[in-house]
Design a protein around this motif. Structure first.
Motif, PDB file in Angstrom:
ATOM      1  N   GLU A  38      -4.370   7.113   6.983  1.00 21.88           N
ATOM      2  CA  GLU A  38      -5.468   6.494   6.246  1.00 21.88           C
ATOM      3  C   GLU A  38      -5.912   5.218   6.976  1.00 21.88           C
ATOM      4  O   GLU A  38      -7.105   4.958   7.141  1.00 21.88           O
ATOM      5  CB  GLU A  38      -4.994   6.176   4.821  1.00 21.88           C
ATOM      6  N   HIS A  60       0.833  -1.203   0.000  1.00 18.61           N
ATOM      7  CA  HIS A  60       0.000   0.000   0.000  1.00 18.61           C
ATOM      8  C   HIS A  60       0.875   1.264   0.000  1.00 18.61           C
ATOM      9  O   HIS A  60       0.646   2.204  -0.764  1.00 18.61           O
ATOM     10  CB  HIS A  60      -0.916  -0.074   1.224  1.00 18.61           C
ATOM     11  N   TYR A  96      -5.875  12.224   4.286  1.00 18.02           N
ATOM     12  CA  TYR A  96      -5.999  11.327   3.139  1.00 18.02           C
ATOM     13  C   TYR A  96      -6.533  12.092   1.930  1.00 18.02           C
ATOM     14  O   TYR A  96      -6.180  11.802   0.798  1.00 18.02           O
ATOM     15  CB  TYR A  96      -6.924  10.165   3.512  1.00 18.02           C
ATOM     16  N   HIS A 156       1.398   4.274  -2.998  1.00 20.64           N
ATOM     17  CA  HIS A 156       1.411   5.734  -2.850  1.00 20.64           C
ATOM     18  C   HIS A 156       2.734   6.320  -3.344  1.00 20.64           C
ATOM     19  O   HIS A 156       2.752   7.352  -3.999  1.00 20.64           O
ATOM     20  CB  HIS A 156       1.252   6.104  -1.374  1.00 20.64           C
TER      21      HIS A 156
HETATM   22 ZN   LIG Z   1      -4.054   4.560   0.315  1.00 18.84          ZN
END
Ligand SMILES: [Zn+2]
Length: 993
Positions: A163, A66, A841, A70
């Motif tokens: 997040e 994850h 986020y 990003h």
């Molecule tokens: Zn994310």
């Protein structure tokens, strides 16, 4: 083309497959030197798309895949910018651009109707995944880092970290995770792929870089391509731009099969939440089924899941709702096939963990009973027809490639051919035939995979207000231990790294790197607006029917609009629940489940909702109660008959059913507050400024949630009486307008039939407004106002902040410049301040041209005052950053590009209707387009100043944690802190559970 012989741009053709259902030819290629696989679906669709996909099976819960998703978008070899993704969002005319981390794969898809734009995007995305810079500072920004707060206390920050804190503070998402992780304890699905906030800080930079090296090598890549651009062009591009720089590599290990259990298991877990643990727990049974590459069984279970749970009359859903064991279905309920081995889940929320055994027994007993009784043939047939309907509709809207990509990856990521899970028609036809020939087939599947399957996990999640505190204490404890082991050097290093990061974030991208980004020119986008055809036909007795006649593949979209803008008081507050009952009740002599089966046989879509807006120039409010339907032209008779029955003969006497629906409606609101906190806070802030937004807030916001809660305290008989009165008022011919979208050849026949077949509705003339008083003690919460912000405190570890101020209306000349400003803020200033620096986020600005409100919001935001400060400084900040003509031009291109998105025929018809109804003429739209294309930096600056002055009238609302309010600084002079201090002292309303 002959398979396997010649090379095209270094690729060998592996196989070719005709896919008539998508009018497409698929070619499957492998790059000889690196092993990179490509699947191309070639068809007529001008909306081309590509996706870079990688199996990324995690070995722990640090969220490495994850964080990587990003971070690869934070600068690459050719595009050494802080955020090339954001730059493309600013300037591209894409119809889709995003990135996703699944539990076992990471996917980077993009789509565009402009070929040059698509290759620009592919250049940026390809460079990002294959050659990212992975700067350590970006790892700290996106992943995790240690920081000192204003009081000098050590803490953790990072975009993914925040997040996931947000995700872990929602009962539903914790529950979803436990169900998946718990069912696969011995495989990678046992880990939290998004990252567990307690594990994320353990990921180090070397491991992170190593994960990229092993998982993003072309050997591991699956490139999916779709549209009318020939494969060769893509292959040459891939070879030239990326693949020629790689040698062969080895692919990481695929995900393994989960060893099966011999006994069912159970997990009971406390989660953060304010609700009563005896009444708001959730209990779900989960089964591990069979591999997702088994396309036929997957489709059978998709159909079965829809039969069991898909509609209010579905046998398993109905039994559970009527059981009295809980309030409604738990969130994980349904079939999951986008993982290596598929799962089925069903359970109840609004229950108590003490009832685990009872619920298990009830579910198993119900399934046994359903198998024994067999399925209602209408229900099965209706479900099969809905599947066919969806496939037929698929080709007509936008983002077809994206949908097909997900289906293809289901098998392709796990060793199957790209088309094995992509095919629909052949597999579906086989299933249909099988069901016809073996009436017991579906029952056998239930017996084998549910009743006789010991690999079953029951997950109970119990909200516990103490849990939030415990989580916070544990994290504090971890930090305290960490700090105890720190020497003076560590403190200095942390401060220095933070300072480096801040400097890095604040330093503008080098102009030559910005210039290197590929982009469109103004000439690449159309100057003319896209016009949707529409004709207003007058049917009998003056009912108008707004008709959009376009090719819609035999599908009829018929929407009934009932004008309800004149209602107020409780009559207005009760409208959303009336709308919910319209598609969920029976009629005299036909109970709701039978009605639901009939609806299922005829309609591809049947739902109702409420829309609130006003007329652009007259500012006259409109609220519309919609009944939205779609069906195949061959079923028009049955469809019109059912619509008339649902509208005119709704039977409210089944009060047990009414109560179920009311509870469900209230629960849906409750669980959406944390997911959509920005929407709720935004509505509150807007309502402080505008009467029309106040209406919307009452119908869709916190006030509506509170009202539903109050309604649940009333005797259901009284609610029933109120609904009947309201229904009697609202369903009237004089309130009715129709919106029809269909093939041109069908218009004449349909419009002549409608008044006759909707005879019940036509016969209902005017009626007086009802005076409805149900919840006598219900007090609507006072609105936030200028100088009187509010905080809606709930169980969340992150905040959602909204600020509204007066902006331009759509017919005013300022509208174009202010729209551009909202786009610039969303894609640059706010992104940098609130996301990159603040760790939120999401953050954005938007302009509503109908109510004339300019709105800022943040989403899953660890900050409060810092974000408000960013809002307050946004206009002047943008001005200081400089508005060069090139920046404005790229934003104009992106804004024009928004209109290039393909729309389904149904969506086109509705948009045309709304434009007429709300006074947005095509002349006005073209005028605004011309203004946009002609914008100068001077005009934009002028509007920045005018919006800056409007900040005096800003209204603030936020959904936040109690903690966030307590941590506000007490003695600072900055205006944002003052706003919030007010909130903390006077205006807190606690939304419990
Ligand atoms: Zn994310």
């Amino acid at each position: 083309m002959s398979t396997g012989k010649q090379l095209t741009a270094g690729f060998r053709l592996q196989d070719t497959v005709e896919m008539p259902e998508f009018q497409a030819t698929g070619t499957w290629w492998q790059h000889e030197a690196t092993g990179c696989e490509v699947f191309h679906l070639h068809c007529d669709d001008p909306e081309n798309m590509f996706a870079f996909g990688f199996p990324t099976v995690p070995a722990d819960s640090t969220g490495v895949a994850h964080i990587l998703e990003h971070t690869v978008l934070c600068g690459s070899r050719r595009y050494p910018l802080k955020d090339p993704f954001l730059r493309m969002l600013q300037s591209s005319v894409n119809t889709f651009l995003n990135a996703f981390t699944f539990p076992d794969k990471t996917v980077y898809p993009a789509a565009s109707t402009v070929e040059k734009d698509l290759f620009n995007l592919m250049s940026v995305y390809g460079d990002a995944v294959f050659f990212p810079l992975l700067d350590p500072a970006m790892f700290r920004q996106e992943g995790h880092r240690l920081v000192y707060d204003l009081d000098g206390a050590l803490g953790i920050s990072g975009v993914v970290y925040n997040e996931m804190l947000g995700a872990f503070s929602s009962q539903e998402s914790v529950e979803m995770r436990l169900c998946l992780n718990g069912l696969f304890p011995d495989t990678a699905y046992g880990h939290e792929s998004g990252g567990d906030p307690d594990s994320i800080p353990h990921l180090n930079y070397q491991e992170f870089v190593e994960f990229h090296r092993t998982h993003y090598h072309p050997r591991n890549a699956r490139v999916f391509l779709y549209g009318n651009i020939p494969a060769e062009r893509y292959l040459e591009f891939l070879q030239e731009e990326f693949l020629q720089h790689f040698e062969s590599g080895s692919a990481p290990n695929p995900i393994g099969s989960q060893p099966r259990w011999s006994e069912p298991r159970r997990i009971v877990q406390r989660v953060p939440g304010q609700g009563d643990p005896e009444a708001t727990a959730s209990v779900t049974l989960n089964w591990l089924l069979f591999p997702a590459v088994d396309a036929e069984r997957v489709m059978a279970f998709e159909v079965l899941s829809e039969i069991l749970l898909g509609t209010p009359g579905s046998p398993l859903q109905k039994r559970l709702l009527e059981s009295g064991l809980g309030e409604d279905l738990s969130s994980p309920s349904g079939y999951e096939s986008e993982i290596f081995e598929t799962t089925f889940s069903v359970g109840l929320r609004g229950t108590s963990a003490r009832r685990v055994e009872e619920i298990e027994a009830f579910v198993l007993h119900s399934i046994a009973e359903i198998i024994q009784q067999g399925f209602d043939p209408d229900l099965v047939e209706g479900t099969l027809r809905r599947f066919e309907f969806r496939t037929r509709e698929l080709g007509s809207g936008g983002n077809v490639g994206l949908h097909l990509m997900r289906r293809a990856y289901q098998g392709w990521m796990h060793g199957a051919t790209p088309w094995e899970t992509l095919e629909f028609s052949r597999v579906f036809a086989a299933l249909r035939q099988r069901i016809a020939q073996e009436p017991g087939y579906l029952g056998t599947l239930l017996q084998e995979y549910l009743l006789d399957n010991p690999h079953r996990l029951t997950v109970a999640v119990v909200p516990d207000p103490a849990r939030e505190q415990e989580d916070a204490d544990r994290r504090r404890q971890y930090l305290a231990e960490l700090e105890a082991g720190h020497g003076p050097d560590d403190r200095e290093r942390i401060l220095r790294e933070e300072e480096d990061l801040r400097r890095f974030q604040e330093q503008p991208d080098p102009p030559e790197a910005v210039a290197a980004l590929p982009r469109l020119e103004l000439d690449d986008v159309p100057r003319e607006i896209r016009v949707i055809p529409q004709e207003v036909l007058q049917l009998r007795d003056g009912v108008s029917c707004c008709t959009t006649a376009i090719d819609s593949r035999g599908i009829v979209y018929l929407n009934i609009a009932l004008e309800v803008g004149d209602l107020d008081g409780e009559a207005e507050l009760l409208l959303p629940f009336l709308s919910a009952t319209m598609t969920g009740l029976g009629v005299p002599g036909i109970p709701y489940d039978q009605m639901s089966h009939r609806i299922g046989l005829v309609f591809g879509g049947f739902r109702s909702d409420i829309e609130v807006t006003d007329h652009a120039e007259t500012q006259q409010p409109h609220a519309i109660l919609w009944l939205r339907t779609k069906f195949l032209a061959q079923y028009a008779d049955e469809a019109l008959d059912l619509i008339d029955q649902v509208l005119c003969r709704a039977d409210f006497s089944d009060t047990a059913r009414l109560r179920e629906m009311l509870v469900e409606q209230r629960n849906d609101y409750r669980s959406s507050i944390i997911h959509n906190g920005s929407g709720f806070a935004g509505l509150r802030a807007d309502a402080g400024l505008s009467q029309i937004e106040l209406k919307e807030e009452r119908l869709k916001g916190i006030t509506q949630y509170l009202y539903l809660d109050a309604l649940l305290q009333q005797p259901i008989e009284a609610v029933r009486a109120g609904l009947e009165r309201l229904h009697d008022t609202v369903v009237r011919r004089c309130r009715t307008e129709l919106q029809l979208t269909c093939d041109p050849g069908l218009v004449g026949d349909l419009t002549s039939r409608i008044p006759r077949q909707l005879g019940g509705l036509w016969a209902r003339e005017y009626s007086t407004l009802p005076d409805i008083v149900l919840a006598r003690d219900f007090r609507e919460p006072a609105l936030p106002a200028v100088g009187r912000p509010e905080a809606l405190v709930t169980s969340t570890t992150v905040n959602f902040i909204a600020m509204a101020l007066p902006g331009s209306l759509v017919f005013q000349p300022e509208f174009a410049a202010q729209t551009l400003i909202s786009h610039l803020l969303s894609t640059s200033y706010l992104w940098e301040r609130c996301r990159m620096q603040g760790g939120a986020y999401g953050a954005s600005a938007s302009l509503n041209g109908l109510s004339g409100i300019f709105r800022f919001v943040t989403y899953r935001d660890p900050q409060t005052t810092a974000s408000l400060q960013a809002f307050l400084e946004a206009f002047s900040g943008l001005e200081t950053d400089g508005l060069d003509p090139e920046l404005i031009e790229t934003a104009v291109i992106a804004l024009v590009g928004k209109e290039l998105r393909p729309l389904s025929p149904g969506a086109q018809g509705l948009i045309a209707y709304r434009r007429r109804k709300f006074g947005i003429t095509d002349e006005l739209r073209q005028e605004n387009r011309d203004r946009l294309l002609g914008l100068t930096p001077g005009q934009v600056t002028e509007q920045l100043q005018s919006l800056g002055e409007a900040l005096q009238q800003a209204v603030v609302s936020m959904v936040s944690s109690q903690d966030a309010l307590q941590q506000l600084p007490a003695d600072t002079q900055d205006p944002a802190a003052q706003l919030l201090r007010l909130a903390a002292e006077n205006q807190i309303r606690i939304i419990s559970g």
